[in-house]
Scaffold this active site. Structure first.
Site, PDB file in Angstrom:
ATOM      1  CG  HIS A   1      81.893  31.329   9.721  1.00 19.94           C
ATOM      2  ND1 HIS A   1      82.703  32.203   9.053  1.00 19.94           N
ATOM      3  CD2 HIS A   1      81.512  30.395   8.811  1.00 19.94           C
ATOM      4  CE1 HIS A   1      82.817  31.837   7.784  1.00 19.94           C
ATOM      5  NE2 HIS A   1      82.111  30.738   7.619  1.00 19.94           N
TER       6      HIS A   1
ATOM      7  CG  HIS B   1      82.743  25.914   7.231  1.00 18.35           C
ATOM      8  ND1 HIS B   1      83.714  25.910   6.248  1.00 18.35           N
ATOM      9  CD2 HIS B   1      82.068  27.089   7.087  1.00 18.35           C
ATOM     10  CE1 HIS B   1      83.626  27.037   5.558  1.00 18.35           C
ATOM     11  NE2 HIS B   1      82.631  27.761   6.054  1.00 18.35           N
ATOM     12  CD  GLU B   2      78.449  27.598   8.154  1.00 19.86           C
ATOM     13  OE1 GLU B   2      78.488  28.797   8.497  1.00 19.86           O
ATOM     14  OE2 GLU B   2      78.733  27.241   6.999  1.00 19.86           O
TER      15      GLU B   2
ATOM     16  CD  GLN C   1      79.249  32.599   6.498  1.00 24.28           C
ATOM     17  OE1 GLN C   1      78.590  31.728   7.042  1.00 24.28           O
ATOM     18  NE2 GLN C   1      79.789  32.467   5.292  1.00 24.28           N
TER      19      GLN C   1
ATOM     20  CB  CYS D   1      83.549  29.843   2.913  1.00 26.93           C
ATOM     21  SG  CYS D   1      82.794  30.860   4.194  1.00 26.93           S
ATOM     22  CG  LEU D   2      77.648  30.637   1.056  1.00 27.09           C
ATOM     23  CD1 LEU D   2      76.306  30.721   1.776  1.00 27.09           C
ATOM     24  CD2 LEU D   2      77.453  30.489  -0.446  1.00 27.09           C
TER      25      LEU D   2
ATOM     26  N   GLY E   1      75.531  25.948   4.604  1.00 25.21           N
ATOM     27  CA  GLY E   1      75.644  26.504   5.936  1.00 25.21           C
ATOM     28  C   GLY E   1      75.841  28.002   5.887  1.00 25.21           C
TER      29      GLY E   1
END
Length: 166
Positions: A136, A132-133, A52, A90-91, A47
């Site tokens: 953000h 999660h996304e 991000q 997470c990235l 994701g």
């Protein structure tokens, strides 16, 4: 298409800002979504949210359990059921993981790149990714929901200890 830089670090200001709705369904949005797709593919994640990559717009990509990459513009959670507790990474927080409680099933309403509304649902990892996304987009990181973050080494030790117990 190009690969964008993924912002990292809990102190990165952009990651803590609420995103604006997408109002123009144009080539600029298509380019952003294409770039995010390429960036996510290269990073090997499941994701990615627009903030991000430094863009404060309500757009995310989620790889579902059929390995399809879903584009969700202006997404919102319509319904959720159940509960799961699992590891998340997470990235934007590379090399760190934490246990987070999320719903087991989630239904999302979103627009596609042309502005057409649709609904999609997912369970397990897909439901976790939706939550999660979308977090953000409101300026929140998963690290706010877990008791502690584990490094790669700590996670390896934890997994080894769990295997030994079994």
């Amino acid at each position: 298409m190009s690969i964008r830089t993924i912002l990292t670090g809990e102190d990165e200001p952009v990651l803590h800002k609420a995103c604006h709705p997408v109002t123009n369904f144009d080539q600029k949005l298509a380019d952003l979504l294409d770039d995010m797709r390429e960036t996510l593919t290269k990073a090997g994640g499941v994701g990615l949210a627009a903030p991000q990559v430094g863009i404060l717009r309500r757009a995310v990509l989620v790889v579902n359990d059929q390995d399809q990459m879903l584009e969700l513009v202006n997404p919102e959670i319509l319904d959720q059921k159940g509960e799961q507790d699992g590891l998340e990474g997470c990235l934007s927080l590379p090399g760190k993981w934490g246990y987070v409680k999320r719903p087991e099933w989630v239904k999302v309403k979103a627009q596609d790149r042309t502005g057409t509304w649709f609904e999609v649902e997912g369970t397990g990892l897909t439901a976790r990714c939706f939550c999660h996304e979308l977090s953000h987009l409101d300026g929140h990181l998963y690290s706010e929901l877990c008791d502690r973050l584990y490094t790669s080494d700590e996670l390896d030790e934890l997994m080894e200890a769990q295997e030994t117990e079994e």
